[in-house]
Design a protein around this motif. Structure first.
Motif, PDB file in Angstrom:
ATOM      1  N   PRO A  69       0.843  -1.213   0.000  1.00 44.75           N
ATOM      2  CA  PRO A  69       0.000   0.000   0.000  1.00 44.75           C
ATOM      3  C   PRO A  69       0.868   1.250   0.000  1.00 44.75           C
ATOM      4  O   PRO A  69       1.818   1.373   0.767  1.00 44.75           O
ATOM      5  CB  PRO A  69      -0.786  -0.136   1.308  1.00 44.75           C
ATOM      6  N   GLY A  70       0.555   2.158  -0.897  1.00 37.23           N
ATOM      7  CA  GLY A  70       1.361   3.358  -1.053  1.00 37.23           C
ATOM      8  C   GLY A  70       2.291   3.297  -2.245  1.00 37.23           C
ATOM      9  O   GLY A  70       2.772   4.320  -2.721  1.00 37.23           O
ATOM     10  N   GLY A  71       2.572   2.069  -2.724  1.00 36.77           N
ATOM     11  CA  GLY A  71       3.334   1.891  -3.948  1.00 36.77           C
ATOM     12  C   GLY A  71       4.815   2.195  -3.864  1.00 36.77           C
ATOM     13  O   GLY A  71       5.485   2.321  -4.884  1.00 36.77           O
ATOM     14  N   LYS A  72       5.382   2.245  -2.648  1.00 35.17           N
ATOM     15  CA  LYS A  72       6.797   2.587  -2.518  1.00 35.17           C
ATOM     16  C   LYS A  72       7.709   1.361  -2.484  1.00 35.17           C
ATOM     17  O   LYS A  72       8.900   1.469  -2.744  1.00 35.17           O
ATOM     18  CB  LYS A  72       7.017   3.423  -1.255  1.00 35.17           C
ATOM     19  N   ARG A  73       7.162   0.213  -2.145  1.00 33.14           N
ATOM     20  CA  ARG A  73       7.993  -0.977  -1.970  1.00 33.14           C
ATOM     21  C   ARG A  73       7.329  -2.172  -2.656  1.00 33.14           C
ATOM     22  O   ARG A  73       6.154  -2.456  -2.427  1.00 33.14           O
ATOM     23  CB  ARG A  73       8.193  -1.265  -0.480  1.00 33.14           C
ATOM     24  N   GLU A  74       8.107  -2.851  -3.485  1.00 36.09           N
ATOM     25  CA  GLU A  74       7.571  -4.001  -4.211  1.00 36.09           C
ATOM     26  C   GLU A  74       7.576  -5.234  -3.322  1.00 36.09           C
ATOM     27  O   GLU A  74       8.530  -5.484  -2.584  1.00 36.09           O
ATOM     28  CB  GLU A  74       8.402  -4.278  -5.464  1.00 36.09           C
ATOM     29  N   ARG A  75       6.501  -5.991  -3.382  1.00 38.20           N
ATOM     30  CA  ARG A  75       6.454  -7.285  -2.718  1.00 38.20           C
ATOM     31  C   ARG A  75       7.045  -8.339  -3.652  1.00 38.20           C
ATOM     32  O   ARG A  75       6.590  -8.484  -4.791  1.00 38.20           O
ATOM     33  CB  ARG A  75       5.018  -7.651  -2.337  1.00 38.20           C
ATOM     34  N   LYS A  76       8.046  -9.059  -3.157  1.00 39.39           N
ATOM     35  CA  LYS A  76       8.826  -9.923  -4.034  1.00 39.39           C
ATOM     36  C   LYS A  76       8.800 -11.380  -3.594  1.00 39.39           C
ATOM     37  O   LYS A  76       8.438 -11.699  -2.465  1.00 39.39           O
ATOM     38  CB  LYS A  76      10.277  -9.431  -4.083  1.00 39.39           C
ATOM     39  N   VAL A  77       9.194 -12.236  -4.511  1.00 43.33           N
ATOM     40  CA  VAL A  77       9.388 -13.656  -4.223  1.00 43.33           C
ATOM     41  C   VAL A  77      10.600 -13.786  -3.304  1.00 43.33           C
ATOM     42  O   VAL A  77      11.631 -13.138  -3.519  1.00 43.33           O
ATOM     43  CB  VAL A  77       9.624 -14.433  -5.534  1.00 43.33           C
ATOM     44  N   GLN A  78      10.481 -14.596  -2.257  1.00 44.33           N
ATOM     45  CA  GLN A  78      11.567 -14.793  -1.296  1.00 44.33           C
ATOM     46  C   GLN A  78      12.132 -16.204  -1.471  1.00 44.33           C
ATOM     47  O   GLN A  78      11.503 -17.187  -1.106  1.00 44.33           O
ATOM     48  CB  GLN A  78      11.058 -14.589   0.134  1.00 44.33           C
ATOM     49  N   VAL A  79      13.330 -16.287  -2.043  1.00 42.62           N
ATOM     50  CA  VAL A  79      13.927 -17.562  -2.442  1.00 42.62           C
ATOM     51  C   VAL A  79      14.925 -18.032  -1.387  1.00 42.62           C
ATOM     52  O   VAL A  79      15.826 -17.281  -0.995  1.00 42.62           O
ATOM     53  CB  VAL A  79      14.643 -17.405  -3.809  1.00 42.62           C
ATOM     54  N   PHE A  80      14.771 -19.269  -0.894  1.00 39.77           N
ATOM     55  CA  PHE A  80      15.768 -19.870  -0.016  1.00 39.77           C
ATOM     56  C   PHE A  80      17.111 -19.932  -0.747  1.00 39.77           C
ATOM     57  O   PHE A  80      17.156 -20.157  -1.964  1.00 39.77           O
ATOM     58  CB  PHE A  80      15.375 -21.306   0.326  1.00 39.77           C
ATOM     59  N   PRO A  81      18.235 -19.797  -0.030  1.00 40.50           N
ATOM     60  CA  PRO A  81      19.533 -19.919  -0.697  1.00 40.50           C
ATOM     61  C   PRO A  81      19.690 -21.209  -1.498  1.00 40.50           C
ATOM     62  O   PRO A  81      20.171 -21.187  -2.642  1.00 40.50           O
ATOM     63  CB  PRO A  81      20.532 -19.856   0.467  1.00 40.50           C
ATOM     64  N   ASP A  82      19.273 -22.341  -0.924  1.00 39.54           N
ATOM     65  CA  ASP A  82      19.501 -23.609  -1.627  1.00 39.54           C
ATOM     66  C   ASP A  82      18.604 -23.776  -2.850  1.00 39.54           C
ATOM     67  O   ASP A  82      18.879 -24.614  -3.717  1.00 39.54           O
ATOM     68  CB  ASP A  82      19.331 -24.797  -0.676  1.00 39.54           C
ATOM     69  N   GLN A  83      17.532 -22.976  -2.948  1.00 41.37           N
ATOM     70  CA  GLN A  83      16.644 -23.098  -4.111  1.00 41.37           C
ATOM     71  C   GLN A  83      17.270 -22.551  -5.385  1.00 41.37           C
ATOM     72  O   GLN A  83      16.835 -22.900  -6.485  1.00 41.37           O
ATOM     73  CB  GLN A  83      15.309 -22.405  -3.817  1.00 41.37           C
ATOM     74  N   PHE A  84      18.311 -21.727  -5.257  1.00 39.06           N
ATOM     75  CA  PHE A  84      19.022 -21.301  -6.459  1.00 39.06           C
ATOM     76  C   PHE A  84      19.635 -22.508  -7.168  1.00 39.06           C
ATOM     77  O   PHE A  84      19.683 -22.550  -8.402  1.00 39.06           O
ATOM     78  CB  PHE A  84      20.112 -20.283  -6.111  1.00 39.06           C
ATOM     79  N   SER A  85      20.100 -23.475  -6.417  1.00 37.82           N
ATOM     80  CA  SER A  85      20.683 -24.667  -7.040  1.00 37.82           C
ATOM     81  C   SER A  85      19.628 -25.727  -7.314  1.00 37.82           C
ATOM     82  O   SER A  85      19.575 -26.294  -8.415  1.00 37.82           O
ATOM     83  CB  SER A  85      21.810 -25.228  -6.171  1.00 37.82           C
ATOM     84  N   THR A  86      18.755 -26.029  -6.343  1.00 40.57           N
ATOM     85  CA  THR A  86      17.803 -27.129  -6.518  1.00 40.57           C
ATOM     86  C   THR A  86      16.676 -26.785  -7.490  1.00 40.57           C
ATOM     87  O   THR A  86      16.170 -27.664  -8.180  1.00 40.57           O
ATOM     88  CB  THR A  86      17.208 -27.549  -5.167  1.00 40.57           C
TER      89      THR A  86
END
Length: 387
Positions: free
Chosen positions: A257-274
Motif C-alpha cells: 500500500p502506497g506503492g513505494k515498496r515491491e512485494r517480491k518472491v523470497q527464495v531460499f539460498p539452496d533453491q538457487f541450485s535445486t
C-alpha cells in the motif's frame, strides 16, 4: 522429549553451534546455511561451550521470560519487523520477548550464549538462524571483515561485485551471470576483507528477494509456479499476496500500500541450485566491480561516468534497520565493520577494473553483454573485457 540435535556453521575463522530439542530447527539451519557457510550436523553431546544458540520449544520458559520482562523496566523496540520487549539486568544479561511471534530470547556472556524459547517450530527456526547469522557476523567483524552492499558472482575464484543502491540492478546482474555459468556468491550483501594483496569475499546467507517481473524475464517464473503447485514452499517471509499471484500466474509487479515498496518472491539460498540449477560459491578474491543501472529503453552497454565506491556502499549500523544489535552480540562494533577495515577495502577495490553499465529490457541481450564483459564463459572474471 525429542533427542537434542546440533548444527555447526563455519565462515572463515568464525563458527557458531545451534542446539535444539526440535530437529526441525537444526535441519532448517543446516539447509539455510549449508551451501554457503559449511553447516553440518555435530553430536549434541559434543557441544559444551560457545558461541552457542540453544533453541527449544518451551511454553513454560517463554511464559516465565514474558512475565520477567513485563514486570521490570523494559524498552519497546522493533526487531525482525516485530515488536520486541527488551530488558537488561545488573549482570548484563539481556532478555527480549516478541509476543506476536511467540519468542523469548536470553543473551549472556556478551552474546556468546543465546537461548531462545519458542512456541512454534517455524518461528523458532527462523529466530535461531537469524541469531546464529548475527553471531557469525559479529565474529567476522571483530576479525577485520566488513560488509559491502553488493551482489556477487564467482568464476575461477575471481569475484565480480555489482554495487549500487536499491533498484540499481545488482540482483539482475548477479542472476544473469549465474544463469550463464558463474557461481552465485551474494544477492545483496557480501563480506570483504583485505588479506595480503587481495580482497577476499565471503557470502552473507539470506533469502533473496526477486520481483515477479524479473523472475519472469529470467525464465524462472514457471519453474517457481510448478514447484509451488507441487506443494513445495518458498521462504516463509514471503507475503501471501505473492504466493497467490504465482499460483494464479499473475506476473505483473505487486506493491505494498502506497506503492513505494515491491512485494517480491523470497527464495531460499539452496533453491538457487535445486530449483534454478545455479551453482553457489563459498568465497573468492575480488577481481572487478560493476555499477549497473536499469533503463528499459536502452541497449546494454558500458557507459561513461565517474561512479566509485563510497561510504554508502557499505552496510553500517544506521542501515541495519531490520536486525539492530539488541542482544549485545557485537558490542562496540559498527554493524558493517570498523572504519579502518572499510577504508582498507575501499582503497584496494578502487584499484580494480570497474565500469558503469546500463542494462535494457532484453534479458538475453543483457546476459550476453554481461557474460562477454566479465568473461565468465571461457575465462575468470576480470580477464575478459573488464581488464
Amino acid at each position: 522429549m525429542s533427542t537434542p540435535t546440533a548444527t555447526r556453521l563455519y565462515a572463515a575463522d568464525a563458527n557458531v553451534t545451534v542446539l535444539s530439542n526440535t530437529p526441525f530447527v537444526t535441519d532448517w539451519v543446516r539447509r539455510y546455511f549449508g551451501s554457503w557457510w559449511n553447516a553440518f550436523e555435530v553430536p549434541a553431546s559434543s557441544v559444551c561451550a560457545g558461541p552457542l544458540v540453544t533453541a527449544g520449544i518451551d511454553d513454560q520458559m517463554y511464559a516465565r521470560l514474558l512475565t520477567l520482562v513485563t514486570n521490570c523496566p523494559h524498552g519497546d523496540v522493533t526487531y525482525a519487523e516485530a515488536r520486541l520487549l527488551l530488558a537488561r539486568d545488573s549482570t548484563g544479561t539481556i532478555t527480549g520477548v516478541s509476543p506476536e511471534q511467540g519468542l523469548a530470547y536470553r543473551s549472556v556472556q556478551l552474546g556468546g550464549l543465546v537461548t531462545i524459547a519458542g512456541r512454534t517450530p517455524e518461528a523458532l527456526a527462523l529466530a535461531a538462524a537469524r541469531i546464529a547469522r548475527e553471531m557469525i557476523r559479529a565474529a567476522l567483524l571483530r576479525d577485520g571483515w566488513t560488509l559491502l552492499h553488493a551482489s556477487a558472482v564467482v568464476s575461477d575464484d575471481q569475484v565480480l561485485l555489482a554495487v549500487g543502491s536499491k533498484g540499481a540492478g545488482k540482483t539482475t546482474t548477479a542472476l544473469l551471470l549465474a544463469s550463464r555459468g558463474a557461481q552465485l556468491l551474494a544477492n545483496d550483501r557480501v563480506f570483504v576483507k583485505v588479506v595480503g594483496s587481495e580482497v577476499r569475499a565471503l557470502p552473507w546467507p539470506a533469502a533473496a528477494a526477486v520481483g515477479l517481473g524479473l523472475l519472469d524475464a529470467l525464465g524462472l517464473y514457471d519453474v517457481v509456479r510448478e514447484r509451488l503447485q507441487a506443494g513445495e514452499r518458498l521462504h516463509p517471509t514471503q507475503h501471501q499476496d505473492v504466493t497467490d499471484a504465482l499460483l494464479a500466474s499473475r506476473r505483473e509487479p505487486l506493491w505494498e500500500p502506497g506503492g513505494k515498496r515491491e512485494r517480491k518472491v523470497q527464495v531460499f539460498p539452496d533453491q538457487f541450485s535445486t530449483w534454478f540449477g545455479m551453482e553457489l560459491a563459498t568465497g573468492g578474491r575480488a577481481a572487478a566491480l560493476l555499477f549497473p543501472r536499469i533503463d528499459p529503453s536502452a541497449l546494454p552497454a558500458v557507459v561513461d561516468g565517474n561512479r566509485t565506491l563510497g561510504e554508502d556502499d557499505f552496510i553500517g549500523s544506521a542501515t541495519e534497520d531490520r536486525y539492530p544489535d539488541h542482544f549485545g552480540l557485537a558490542p562496540g562494533i559498527n554493524g558493517g565493520g570498523d572504519d579502518m577495515a572499510r577504508a582498507a577495502v575501499a582503497d584496494r577495490l578502487a584499484a580494480l577494473p570497474h565500469h558503469q553499465v546500463v542494462l535494457g529490457h532484453d534479458v538475453e541481450a543483457n546476459a550476453d553483454f554481461l557474460a562477454k564483459l566479465a568473461g565468465v564463459q571461457k575465462h575468470g572474471i576480470g580477464t575478459g573485457n573488464l581488464a
